[in-house]
Design a protein around this motif. Structure first.
Motif, PDB file in Angstrom:
ATOM      1  N   ASP A  44       2.354   2.106   6.733  1.00 18.94           N
ATOM      2  CA  ASP A  44       2.100   0.335   6.134  1.00 18.94           C
ATOM      3  C   ASP A  44       2.436   1.129   4.618  1.00 18.94           C
ATOM      4  O   ASP A  44       2.046   1.467   3.638  1.00 18.94           O
ATOM      5  N   ARG A  45       2.334  -0.436   3.380  1.00 15.67           N
ATOM      6  CA  ARG A  45       2.754  -0.032   2.087  1.00 15.67           C
ATOM      7  C   ARG A  45       1.685  -1.353   1.841  1.00 15.67           C
ATOM      8  O   ARG A  45       1.258  -2.749   2.414  1.00 15.67           O
ATOM      9  N   ALA A  46       0.361  -1.768   1.302  1.00 13.59           N
ATOM     10  CA  ALA A  46      -0.075  -2.535   0.715  1.00 13.59           C
ATOM     11  C   ALA A  46      -1.041  -2.520  -0.889  1.00 13.59           C
ATOM     12  O   ALA A  46      -1.125  -1.492  -0.978  1.00 13.59           O
ATOM     13  N   THR A  47      -1.875  -3.085  -1.346  1.00 10.08           N
ATOM     14  CA  THR A  47      -2.686  -2.822  -1.872  1.00 10.08           C
ATOM     15  C   THR A  47      -4.420  -2.987  -1.448  1.00 10.08           C
ATOM     16  O   THR A  47      -4.741  -3.738  -1.063  1.00 10.08           O
ATOM     17  N   ALA A  48      -4.692  -1.651  -1.798  1.00 15.29           N
ATOM     18  CA  ALA A  48      -6.066  -1.469  -1.428  1.00 15.29           C
ATOM     19  C   ALA A  48      -7.098  -1.947  -2.516  1.00 15.29           C
ATOM     20  O   ALA A  48      -6.595  -1.894  -3.773  1.00 15.29           O
ATOM     21  N   ILE A  49      -8.272  -2.653  -2.794  1.00 15.29           N
ATOM     22  CA  ILE A  49      -9.321  -3.532  -3.221  1.00 15.29           C
ATOM     23  C   ILE A  49     -10.665  -2.517  -3.056  1.00 15.29           C
ATOM     24  O   ILE A  49     -11.438  -2.558  -1.667  1.00 15.29           O
ATOM     25  N   VAL A  50     -11.412  -2.448  -4.259  1.00 13.48           N
ATOM     26  CA  VAL A  50     -12.576  -1.837  -4.139  1.00 13.48           C
ATOM     27  C   VAL A  50     -13.488  -2.611  -3.658  1.00 13.48           C
ATOM     28  O   VAL A  50     -13.738  -3.972  -4.280  1.00 13.48           O
ATOM     29  N   ARG A  51     -14.290  -2.800  -2.450  1.00 13.28           N
ATOM     30  CA  ARG A  51     -15.290  -3.610  -2.095  1.00 13.28           C
ATOM     31  C   ARG A  51     -16.722  -3.986  -2.728  1.00 13.28           C
ATOM     32  O   ARG A  51     -17.232  -5.338  -3.192  1.00 13.28           O
ATOM     33  N   HIS A  52     -17.174  -2.394  -2.618  1.00 10.84           N
ATOM     34  CA  HIS A  52     -18.478  -2.135  -2.887  1.00 10.84           C
ATOM     35  C   HIS A  52     -18.594  -0.911  -3.038  1.00 10.84           C
ATOM     36  O   HIS A  52     -17.921   0.345  -2.528  1.00 10.84           O
ATOM     37  N   VAL A  53     -19.704  -0.225  -4.124  1.00 10.29           N
ATOM     38  CA  VAL A  53     -19.605   1.251  -4.310  1.00 10.29           C
ATOM     39  C   VAL A  53     -21.082   1.273  -4.357  1.00 10.29           C
ATOM     40  O   VAL A  53     -21.757   0.468  -4.399  1.00 10.29           O
ATOM     41  N   GLU A  85      -1.670   0.823  -5.849  1.00 11.20           N
ATOM     42  CA  GLU A  85      -0.900   0.298  -5.241  1.00 11.20           C
ATOM     43  C   GLU A  85      -1.095   1.609  -3.604  1.00 11.20           C
ATOM     44  O   GLU A  85      -0.821   3.018  -4.275  1.00 11.20           O
ATOM     45  N   THR A  86      -0.844   1.231  -2.112  1.00 11.08           N
ATOM     46  CA  THR A  86      -1.192   2.152  -1.835  1.00 11.08           C
ATOM     47  C   THR A  86       0.431   2.436  -0.453  1.00 11.08           C
ATOM     48  O   THR A  86       1.249   1.599  -0.311  1.00 11.08           O
ATOM     49  N   ALA A  87       0.569   3.609  -0.264  1.00 14.36           N
ATOM     50  CA  ALA A  87       1.736   3.596   0.768  1.00 14.36           C
ATOM     51  C   ALA A  87       1.451   5.095   1.734  1.00 14.36           C
ATOM     52  O   ALA A  87       1.156   6.250   1.208  1.00 14.36           O
ATOM     53  N   ASP A  88       1.332   4.480   2.877  1.00 12.23           N
ATOM     54  CA  ASP A  88       0.755   5.312   4.241  1.00 12.23           C
ATOM     55  C   ASP A  88       2.219   5.703   5.134  1.00 12.23           C
ATOM     56  O   ASP A  88       2.278   5.242   5.957  1.00 12.23           O
ATOM     57  N   PHE A  89       1.340   7.295   5.636  1.00 12.40           N
ATOM     58  CA  PHE A  89       2.913   7.675   6.152  1.00 12.40           C
ATOM     59  C   PHE A  89       2.460   8.625   7.251  1.00 12.40           C
ATOM     60  O   PHE A  89       1.461   9.122   6.590  1.00 12.40           O
ATOM     61  N   SER A  92      -1.300   9.744   2.734  1.00  8.46           N
ATOM     62  CA  SER A  92      -1.614   8.804   1.373  1.00  8.46           C
ATOM     63  C   SER A  92      -0.872   9.348   0.220  1.00  8.46           C
ATOM     64  O   SER A  92      -1.041   9.476  -0.513  1.00  8.46           O
ATOM     65  N   ILE A  93       0.210   8.408  -0.679  1.00  7.22           N
ATOM     66  CA  ILE A  93       0.312   7.916  -2.236  1.00  7.22           C
ATOM     67  C   ILE A  93      -0.778   6.608  -2.333  1.00  7.22           C
ATOM     68  O   ILE A  93      -0.466   5.445  -1.995  1.00  7.22           O
ATOM     69  N   GLU A  94      -0.835   6.788  -3.560  1.00  9.95           N
ATOM     70  CA  GLU A  94      -1.508   6.044  -4.434  1.00  9.95           C
ATOM     71  C   GLU A  94      -1.898   6.010  -5.530  1.00  9.95           C
ATOM     72  O   GLU A  94      -1.172   6.965  -6.510  1.00  9.95           O
TER      73      GLU A  94
END
Length: 527
Positions: free
Chosen positions: A365-374, A389-393, A401-403
């Motif tokens: 997948d390719r997507a935009t990963a967003i921080v919800r909580h820390v 921006e992420t891409a997972d292979f 994972s490429i970020e």
């Protein structure tokens, strides 16, 4: 060796330039950066205090690389645009030959300066971009980071004209991994109105044969121990334990949801995070051993991606060990993986397949990963809502994972390798019990293996059925009826039920693995 001495213009204390290539020496008494000029010395201003980083290198350390001895004579600390610092150490080899040793996130990059020829200058800074391939010094290199940092502080003797708080424009490039575990590494420096290039390799502490200087407080460790800090949240007064107080820039209070900045143990309220009850399988502060290294969980971050109106969440546990730096433990739908940084040479997030370490990784997948909580500590200035921006292979049981992240003028690409871990392995590593088992197939969960014995048994039963059939075969003139051919067919069908069932199960397993991916090899044309 001829030692050059001068009086510090800040306090009058003696300042020495012991090495011919030293351009700046930091006064040990008042921390003034003293520059050596042609006729006199110059005051470049005071430097700030160093941030202790649990470094495996220290001023005065000695070692050898490929049989040549060296001494650590100085360092500069840089402030990264996204927060955090990294160390650049200066190593003196015989003949006053200098090397640069950059240290960040537990990785060491040893480089030597190469002259930039007028006929072949570096590409313009603004012409480079993340992932771009550059051929330089006989090597194919990939742009992994480019940006502007601040020269924060310094220690010892510096082989260039260091000025406190000066901008540092740089491009870091990675080369192909080598069989010995290292990789080519280069830095293009566009600071000080000039072009400089440094080319070398990623190395380990063992390959540098580092020894601890005699004045270290703990000669056996090679590092300065930084104890944990027990503090109180300035918002709610709740108890907070900082396990990496010198390196953590953000602290999320697990009691009230406050996001705090950390300046060497001095906490300041930044904002209140959106109130969410965060359920985690592992608590902050728990210790565990993975691949022979003991880690402590110092931070927990919830992230998600949103696709076609559906939210896909997961949890990341930040692991810390002084000897290796930071690693991650990722929990996704009760499936676990241990994540480590790798060299991202020639890895294009827009391709459909990446070859790494002998395996072919297929795009998932390719997507935009967003921080919800820390909650807990983090080594960069994390904020709720941060995006990458992420891409997972995937090549089960592993994931690349490429970020790509962007902070002001700094663009950075981080490549990591995740390896699947069973819940039972997590329980053994952290000495916990009753972790919830996953329901469903994980993205990199190992596929079921059809035992070789199943095929041997199937072949044996088929052979036995044929022997019985042939043994009961009679000529047409015989009074005894011949064996029915349909009986053989039904017998073979019954015998094949188990291996056929195994193949169907394995196929459905893979279909389930790819069900949430737009790149599923099992998708029909109607999907």
């Amino acid at each position: 060796m001829k030692v050059r001495r001068a009086s510090c213009p800040g306090c009058g204390a003696p300042v020495e330039f012991r090495f011919g290539n030293s351009m700046v020496s930091v006064c040990e008494f008042c921390h003034t950066a003293v520059a050596r000029g042609d006729k006199d010395i110059e005051d470049y201003g005071k430097v700030s205090d160093l941030v202790e980083t649990d470094s495996v290198v220290q001023l005065g350390s000695s070692g050898s690389f490929r049989g040549k001895p060296f001494e650590v004579i100085g360092r500069v600390q840089y402030d990264h645009a996204a927060g955090g610092v990294w160390d650049e150490w200066y190593l003196r080899f015989p003949g006053d030959k200098m090397a640069w040793l950059a240290e960040a996130q537990g990785q060491l990059h040893l480089t030597f300066e190469r002259p930039v020829r007028a006929k072949s200058p570096l590409p313009p800074f603004d012409s480079l971009s993340l992932g771009q391939l550059v051929h330089y010094g006989g090597q194919d290199l990939t742009v992994a980071e480019l940006g502007v940092a601040k020269a924060r502080t310094a220690q010892g003797e510096i082989p260039w004209a260091f000025r406190p708080n000066a901008d540092h424009r740089y491009v870091d490039l990675h080369g192909a991994p080598e069989p010995d575990g290292g990789a080519w590494f280069a830095t293009f420096d566009y600071s000080r109105g000039e072009q400089h290039t440094y080319i070398g390799r990623t190395v380990t502490k063992e390959k540098l044969n580092l020894s601890t200087p005699d004045w270290q407080p703990d000669p056996g460790s090679g590092t300065i121990a930084v104890p944990s800090l027990h503090l109180n949240c300035p918002k709610c007064g709740g108890s907070l334990d900082l396990h990496a107080p010198k390196e953590s820039l953000r602290v999320g209070c697990q009691h009230c949801g406050a996001l705090l900045s950390n300046d060497d143990g001095r906490l300041k309220l930044l904002t209140m995070l959106e109130q969410r009850e965060m359920h985690t399988s592992l608590p902050l502060g728990i210790r565990g051993t993975i691949e022979g290294t003991e880690y402590i969980i110092i931070g927990i971050m919830a992230r998600f991606v949103r696709y076609a109106g559906t939210t896909y969440p997961w949890t990341e546990y930040l692991l810390y060990a002084p000897e290796v730096g930071f690693r991650w433990l990722v929990e996704n739908d009760r499936h676990w993986s241990f994540v480590q940084p790798v060299t991202g040479h020639a890895m294009d997030p827009l391709t459909n397949r990446i070859y790494h370490d002998g395996s072919a990784f297929r795009i998932y997948d390719r997507a935009t990963a967003i921080v919800r909580h820390v909650i807990g500590e983090f080594y960069w200035k994390v904020q709720q809502g941060n995006c990458v921006e992420t891409a997972d292979f995937i090549a089960p049981p592993r994931m690349l994972s490429i970020e790509d992240s962007f902070a002001g003028q700094t663009h950075e690409r981080v490549v990591s390798l995740g390896t699947y871990m069973k819940p039972a392995e997590i329980e053994a590593a952290f000495d916990v019990e009753n972790l919830t088992r996953p329901w469903g197939v994980g993205v990199i969960q190992p596929a079921p293996v059809i035992s070789f014995g199943v095929w041997v048994a199937w072949a044996g039963f088929c052979f036995y059925a044929f022997i019985i059939h042939l043994g009961n075969h009679r000529p047409a003139s015989s009074a005894t009826p011949s064996a029915d051919g349909w009986m053989l067919f039904y017998a073979l069908l019954l015998i094949s039920a188990i291996p056929i069932g195994c193949l169907v199960y394995k196929h459905n397993f893979e279909v389930s693995r790819w069900k949430d991916s737009d790149f599923s090899p099992y998708a029909s044309s109607d999907d």
